[in-house]
Design a protein around this motif. Sequence first.
Motif, PDB file in Angstrom:
ATOM      1  N   ASP A 112     -10.017   4.314  -7.206  1.00  0.00           N
ATOM      2  CA  ASP A 112      -9.076   5.357  -6.796  1.00  0.00           C
ATOM      3  C   ASP A 112      -9.067   5.486  -5.281  1.00  0.00           C
ATOM      4  O   ASP A 112     -10.087   5.269  -4.612  1.00  0.00           O
ATOM      5  N   ILE A 113      -7.911   5.836  -4.723  1.00  0.00           N
ATOM      6  CA  ILE A 113      -7.765   6.088  -3.299  1.00  0.00           C
ATOM      7  C   ILE A 113      -7.501   7.576  -3.106  1.00  0.00           C
ATOM      8  O   ILE A 113      -6.727   8.190  -3.851  1.00  0.00           O
ATOM      9  N   ASP A 114      -8.140   8.172  -2.107  1.00  0.00           N
ATOM     10  CA  ASP A 114      -7.942   9.593  -1.815  1.00  0.00           C
ATOM     11  C   ASP A 114      -6.476   9.837  -1.446  1.00  0.00           C
ATOM     12  O   ASP A 114      -5.973   9.284  -0.471  1.00  0.00           O
ATOM     13  N   TYR A 115      -5.800  10.650  -2.230  1.00  0.00           N
ATOM     14  CA  TYR A 115      -4.380  10.903  -2.008  1.00  0.00           C
ATOM     15  C   TYR A 115      -4.123  12.314  -1.473  1.00  0.00           C
ATOM     16  O   TYR A 115      -2.970  12.742  -1.378  1.00  0.00           O
ATOM     17  N   SER A 116      -5.179  13.021  -1.096  1.00  0.00           N
ATOM     18  CA  SER A 116      -4.998  14.411  -0.640  1.00  0.00           C
ATOM     19  C   SER A 116      -4.172  14.483   0.636  1.00  0.00           C
ATOM     20  O   SER A 116      -3.473  15.472   0.885  1.00  0.00           O
ATOM     21  N   ASP A 117      -4.235  13.420   1.464  1.00  0.00           N
ATOM     22  CA  ASP A 117      -3.473  13.411   2.709  1.00  0.00           C
ATOM     23  C   ASP A 117      -2.298  12.443   2.657  1.00  0.00           C
ATOM     24  O   ASP A 117      -1.765  12.069   3.707  1.00  0.00           O
ATOM     25  N   PHE A 118      -1.895  12.029   1.468  1.00  0.00           N
ATOM     26  CA  PHE A 118      -0.780  11.091   1.337  1.00  0.00           C
ATOM     27  C   PHE A 118       0.517  11.818   1.679  1.00  0.00           C
ATOM     28  O   PHE A 118       0.973  12.683   0.927  1.00  0.00           O
ATOM     29  N   PRO A 119       1.137  11.514   2.833  1.00  0.00           N
ATOM     30  CA  PRO A 119       2.238  12.337   3.334  1.00  0.00           C
ATOM     31  C   PRO A 119       3.627  11.880   2.915  1.00  0.00           C
ATOM     32  O   PRO A 119       4.615  12.346   3.476  1.00  0.00           O
ATOM     33  N   TYR A 120       3.720  10.952   1.949  1.00  0.00           N
ATOM     34  CA  TYR A 120       5.000  10.297   1.692  1.00  0.00           C
ATOM     35  C   TYR A 120       5.667  10.795   0.418  1.00  0.00           C
ATOM     36  O   TYR A 120       5.027  11.193  -0.543  1.00  0.00           O
ATOM     37  N   ASN A 121       6.999  10.735   0.471  1.00  0.00           N
ATOM     38  CA  ASN A 121       7.817  10.989  -0.706  1.00  0.00           C
ATOM     39  C   ASN A 121       8.620   9.729  -0.971  1.00  0.00           C
ATOM     40  O   ASN A 121       8.605   8.789  -0.188  1.00  0.00           O
ATOM     41  N   PHE A 122       9.397   9.725  -2.057  1.00  0.00           N
ATOM     42  CA  PHE A 122       9.941   8.473  -2.543  1.00  0.00           C
ATOM     43  C   PHE A 122      11.430   8.590  -2.850  1.00  0.00           C
ATOM     44  O   PHE A 122      11.914   9.628  -3.276  1.00  0.00           O
ATOM     45  N   TYR A 123      12.158   7.472  -2.621  1.00  0.00           N
ATOM     46  CA  TYR A 123      13.550   7.404  -3.044  1.00  0.00           C
ATOM     47  C   TYR A 123      13.621   7.285  -4.556  1.00  0.00           C
ATOM     48  O   TYR A 123      14.377   7.960  -5.219  1.00  0.00           O
ATOM     49  N   PHE A 124      12.865   6.374  -5.103  1.00  0.00           N
ATOM     50  CA  PHE A 124      12.793   6.114  -6.538  1.00  0.00           C
ATOM     51  C   PHE A 124      11.615   5.177  -6.742  1.00  0.00           C
ATOM     52  O   PHE A 124      10.983   4.721  -5.796  1.00  0.00           O
ATOM     53  N   ASP A 125      11.258   4.921  -8.029  1.00  0.00           N
ATOM     54  CA  ASP A 125      10.166   3.994  -8.284  1.00  0.00           C
ATOM     55  C   ASP A 125      10.543   2.617  -7.733  1.00  0.00           C
ATOM     56  O   ASP A 125      11.658   2.160  -7.907  1.00  0.00           O
ATOM     57  N   THR A 126       9.611   1.973  -7.042  1.00  0.00           N
ATOM     58  CA  THR A 126       9.981   0.765  -6.330  1.00  0.00           C
ATOM     59  C   THR A 126       8.835  -0.225  -6.290  1.00  0.00           C
ATOM     60  O   THR A 126       7.671   0.152  -6.163  1.00  0.00           O
ATOM     61  N   GLN A 127       9.177  -1.502  -6.391  1.00  0.00           N
ATOM     62  CA  GLN A 127       8.228  -2.599  -6.258  1.00  0.00           C
ATOM     63  C   GLN A 127       8.109  -2.977  -4.788  1.00  0.00           C
ATOM     64  O   GLN A 127       9.110  -3.097  -4.092  1.00  0.00           O
ATOM     65  N   GLY A 128       6.895  -3.169  -4.318  1.00  0.00           N
ATOM     66  CA  GLY A 128       6.682  -3.511  -2.922  1.00  0.00           C
ATOM     67  C   GLY A 128       7.111  -4.938  -2.607  1.00  0.00           C
ATOM     68  O   GLY A 128       7.036  -5.832  -3.445  1.00  0.00           O
ATOM     69  N   VAL A 129       7.588  -5.156  -1.376  1.00  0.00           N
ATOM     70  CA  VAL A 129       7.929  -6.481  -0.869  1.00  0.00           C
ATOM     71  C   VAL A 129       6.726  -7.002  -0.095  1.00  0.00           C
ATOM     72  O   VAL A 129       6.285  -6.367   0.858  1.00  0.00           O
ATOM     73  N   THR A 130       6.185  -8.154  -0.491  1.00  0.00           N
ATOM     74  CA  THR A 130       4.932  -8.634   0.075  1.00  0.00           C
ATOM     75  C   THR A 130       5.149  -9.646   1.190  1.00  0.00           C
ATOM     76  O   THR A 130       5.898 -10.607   1.036  1.00  0.00           O
ATOM     77  N   LEU A 131       4.475  -9.406   2.319  1.00  0.00           N
ATOM     78  CA  LEU A 131       4.464 -10.334   3.456  1.00  0.00           C
ATOM     79  C   LEU A 131       3.067 -10.301   4.057  1.00  0.00           C
ATOM     80  O   LEU A 131       2.455  -9.232   4.165  1.00  0.00           O
ATOM     81  N   ASN A 132       2.542 -11.473   4.429  1.00  0.00           N
ATOM     82  CA  ASN A 132       1.187 -11.576   4.984  1.00  0.00           C
ATOM     83  C   ASN A 132       0.141 -10.972   4.048  1.00  0.00           C
ATOM     84  O   ASN A 132      -0.864 -10.405   4.492  1.00  0.00           O
ATOM     85  N   GLY A 133       0.392 -11.085   2.754  1.00  0.00           N
ATOM     86  CA  GLY A 133      -0.565 -10.596   1.769  1.00  0.00           C
ATOM     87  C   GLY A 133      -0.525  -9.110   1.525  1.00  0.00           C
ATOM     88  O   GLY A 133      -1.326  -8.584   0.732  1.00  0.00           O
TER      89      GLY A 133
END
Length: 304
Positions: A112-133
């Motif tokens: 698990d990653i600490d999400y208490s300071d996660f400041p982001y909101n979302f457009y919709f559920d989305t798959q990440g685009v991967t570059l440089n791993g």
Amino acid sequence: MLEVKSLDFPPRYEGITPEIFGSCNDFLLVYCRPHLYLWNPSSGTHNMFELYYHIDTDNILMCGLGYDSSSDDYKAVFVSHLVSPPGSPNSGYSFESIFISHYSFRTNTWKDIDYSDFPYNFYFDTQGVTLNGAPHWVLRREEYDMEAYSKSVTVVLVYFDPAKEDFYELPLPCMLDKDSKFELGVLGGCLSLTYDPNGSHFETWVMKKYGVEESWEKLFVIPHFEECLGPLCFTKNNDVLMEGMCFTKNNDVLMEVNRKKIVIYNLLNNSYKRTVISNIESDDSYYSRGFELGVYVESGSSIR
């Protein structure tokens, strides 16, 4: 010559459609209820693991697949939310809890990653685009001014570092309208953004030097039409244009259109050259999401 191939996914469960949750190098991260798979479509090798009990696949906000070269380890990351049930104290909000977790294929463990300071909101559920791993997303950062009782929203480019196991930001082009909806991609080994600035056309920008704001450059413009475009890769003499090759107006672009079809677009005369795949999605309703898409580099690598 570009060719469409039909690939058989290893498990076969009647009535269950596999979903692509991420891609990196020559692997796809595929969900086929109730399991997740790291799958190489070229060699057919795959690794199955159980989905973490905290993750609700119906409420995934973002997901992606990355590669940590320092430990030779593929890692899957998920951000999901718990929806407030009717009648609960938070039922007026979109969600009340966020869960951020990642899975290591080398150690077969969840963290698990600490999400208490996660400041982001979302457009919709989305798959990440991967570059440089590293998987990347376009998100919204919300900031609150407690003294003025006001909230500001800024569009940001965020990536997950699989080695440091944390989220970081990259600069967007300073001249872009941050209220627009962006299609994120990778073109010629560079991050790309495609958006509609004013309803008249689509612009595609690329970050020519990774992490450098001043290196963002407008690559091409496509006249506006009804459907939403997402560039996938360049083609040259019917081959994929690889990193290091020069882009010219004579190149064609492989593009996905509204998650409904994949076409080759000719930049020289601004026209569809031909349709590669069409009519994939049988449900033509307004709320249909269309097909799932993942881009990978073909090889025969096996899972380590």
